[in-house]
Design an enzyme around this catalytic site. Structure first.
Site, PDB file in Angstrom:
ATOM      1  N   LEU A 196     -21.700 -15.223  13.715  1.00 36.96           N
ATOM      2  CA  LEU A 196     -20.625 -15.984  14.344  1.00 36.96           C
ATOM      3  C   LEU A 196     -19.411 -15.103  14.608  1.00 36.96           C
ATOM      4  CD1 LEU A 196     -19.821 -18.804  15.329  1.00 36.96           C
ATOM      5  CD2 LEU A 196     -18.757 -19.193  13.100  1.00 36.96           C
ATOM      6  N   TRP A 197     -18.991 -15.091  15.878  1.00 36.65           N
ATOM      7  CA  TRP A 197     -17.740 -14.468  16.298  1.00 36.65           C
ATOM      8  C   TRP A 197     -16.626 -15.456  15.941  1.00 36.65           C
ATOM      9  CZ3 TRP A 197     -22.174 -12.603  17.814  1.00 36.65           C
ATOM     10  CH2 TRP A 197     -22.298 -11.420  18.549  1.00 36.65           C
ATOM     11  N   ILE A 234     -20.542 -12.628   9.620  1.00 35.13           N
ATOM     12  CA  ILE A 234     -19.300 -12.996  10.295  1.00 35.13           C
ATOM     13  C   ILE A 234     -18.767 -11.796  11.069  1.00 35.13           C
ATOM     14  CG2 ILE A 234     -16.865 -13.621   9.967  1.00 35.13           C
ATOM     15  CD1 ILE A 234     -18.675 -15.969   9.415  1.00 35.13           C
ATOM     16  N   LYS A 235     -18.455 -12.005  12.351  1.00 37.81           N
ATOM     17  CA  LYS A 235     -17.782 -10.985  13.147  1.00 37.81           C
ATOM     18  C   LYS A 235     -16.321 -11.379  13.320  1.00 37.81           C
ATOM     19  CE  LYS A 235     -17.264  -8.823  17.639  1.00 37.81           C
ATOM     20  NZ  LYS A 235     -17.493  -8.901  19.090  1.00 37.81           N
ATOM     21  N   GLN A 236     -15.436 -10.417  13.045  1.00 39.35           N
ATOM     22  CA  GLN A 236     -14.013 -10.706  13.135  1.00 39.35           C
ATOM     23  C   GLN A 236     -13.250  -9.475  13.626  1.00 39.35           C
ATOM     24  OE1 GLN A 236     -11.302 -12.473  13.799  1.00 39.35           O
ATOM     25  NE2 GLN A 236     -12.003 -13.942  12.224  1.00 39.35           N
TER      26      GLN A 236
END
Length: 348
Positions: A196-197, A234-236
């Protein structure tokens, strides 16, 4: 294992920082990460196999770290702006070639890209299919993500994982959260991993003094919501400041968020992001950001050092790699990976 990489004085200085939040509180990346953090949970054997395929592939295979090439900018930013600097990438096969030759764990791109070359590459590198996008032909532009295909379609294409974006804080975020949560449930039922972005989007988050879209407190909370939605990774964006909630005067805060849990040091800010990924039980990968040309290599290495020392799990870097000649793109991806292979660069 890579030899120790040469660092600029600025990047060398990052190696001595010690975080306020002690590393003992985290579930650190490592070769046994899936056994420690996923086997006790609810993920099925099929999902574990998909995660194992990602964590086991490429130059970082078996380390617990990941290097992913993301190329969805043809939709998100317009194809001309994304591929104009290097027109060879209008041909989607070159995206897959770059990820393979660059030693990546996976390649993240669109239904359109995978649809043209899936049979040629599905057995060569794990596919991460981005299922929603913010297209820019709507005028005026708005902060929305819409589905461009189904999870089932990604599975039939040979995907190992699906990825999606939620613009937390936007007017459309409730619908996006609902859609993506349902899509991730279906993906897990089919045995696919999920990424998830977790981006924040709201004009009110940007003041004349600071852009709180990259605040540690706001992005950390987005991460926390993303884990709850069923993300396996998780993409952040790398945080650049803090105090979004307190400055904008919304949400709930506690003094420790701004004193004992973080400082203004980039490694502390990123550790707060990791802490919100359930203390690292779900891996945090930071984005590499836009290309600035000659400074890209040092910027990418800096981001990787910050991510690794904070307790993150890797980088997902695209424009810095594909907006330059092919061999240079491979070398830049390898430079990022070398940070995670360098034993001098440890958890702060």
């Amino acid at each position: 294992m890579a030899d120790s990489i040469s660092l600029s004085p600025e990047n060398e200085a990052l190696l001595t920082h010690q975080c306020l939040v002690k590393k003992d509180l985290l579930h650190a990346p490592g070769p046994d990460f899936l056994d420690r953090c996923f086997v006790p949970g609810s993920r099925s054997a099929q999902v574990l196999r998909s995660l194992g395929a990602i964590y086991g592939h490429g130059r970082l295979g078996g380390t617990g770290y990941v290097s992913i090439l993301p190329v969805d900018q043809g939709i998100e930013h317009t194809a001309g702006s994304a591929f104009g600097p290097n027109p060879m990438y209008f041909d989607p096969e070159n995206i897959l070639r770059l990820a393979v030759e660059g030693g990546c764990n996976a390649v993240a791109t669109t239904f359109g890209t995978f649809g043209t070359v899936a049979r040629k590459y599905a057995h060569k590198i794990p596919f991460l299919v981005k299922i929603n996008h913010n297209e820019l032909l709507t005028y005026p532009n708005k902060f929305d993500q819409i589905m461009f295909g189904s999870v089932r379609q990604a599975w039939e294409m040979g995907a190992t994982a699906v990825g999606a974006t939620v613009y937390f804080g936007s007017a459309e975020s409730n619908r996006q959260i609902t859609e993506v949560t349902a899509a991730f449930e279906e993906a897990h039922a089919l045995g696919l991993a999920t990424v998830l972005w977790c981006y924040t989007r709201n004009n009110a988050f940007k003041t004349t003094e600071k852009d709180f879209h990259v605040a540690a407190d706001l992005t950390g909370q987005a991460n926390h919501l993303g884990v709850t939605m069923g993300a396996d990774i998780i993409k952040q964006k790398l945080p650049e400041n803090n105090g979004g909630f307190s400055t904008l005067k919304f949400g709930k805060t506690f003094p420790a968020m701004y004193d004992s849990l973080s400082t203004d040091h980039p490694i502390d800010l990123t550790r707060y992001q990791v802490l919100n990924c359930y203390a690292g039980r779900i891996g945090l990968i930071n984005s590499g950001g836009e290309s600035h040309g000659a400074t890209d290599r040092e910027e990418a290495i800096r981001t990787a050092i910050i991510n690794k020392r904070a307790g993150g799990q890797g980088l997902i870097s695209g424009r810095k790699a594909f907006q330059r000649p092919f061999a240079e793109g491979v070398a830049l991806l390898n430079a990022i990976q070398d940070v995670y292979l360098d034993g001098r660069i440890t958890l702060a």
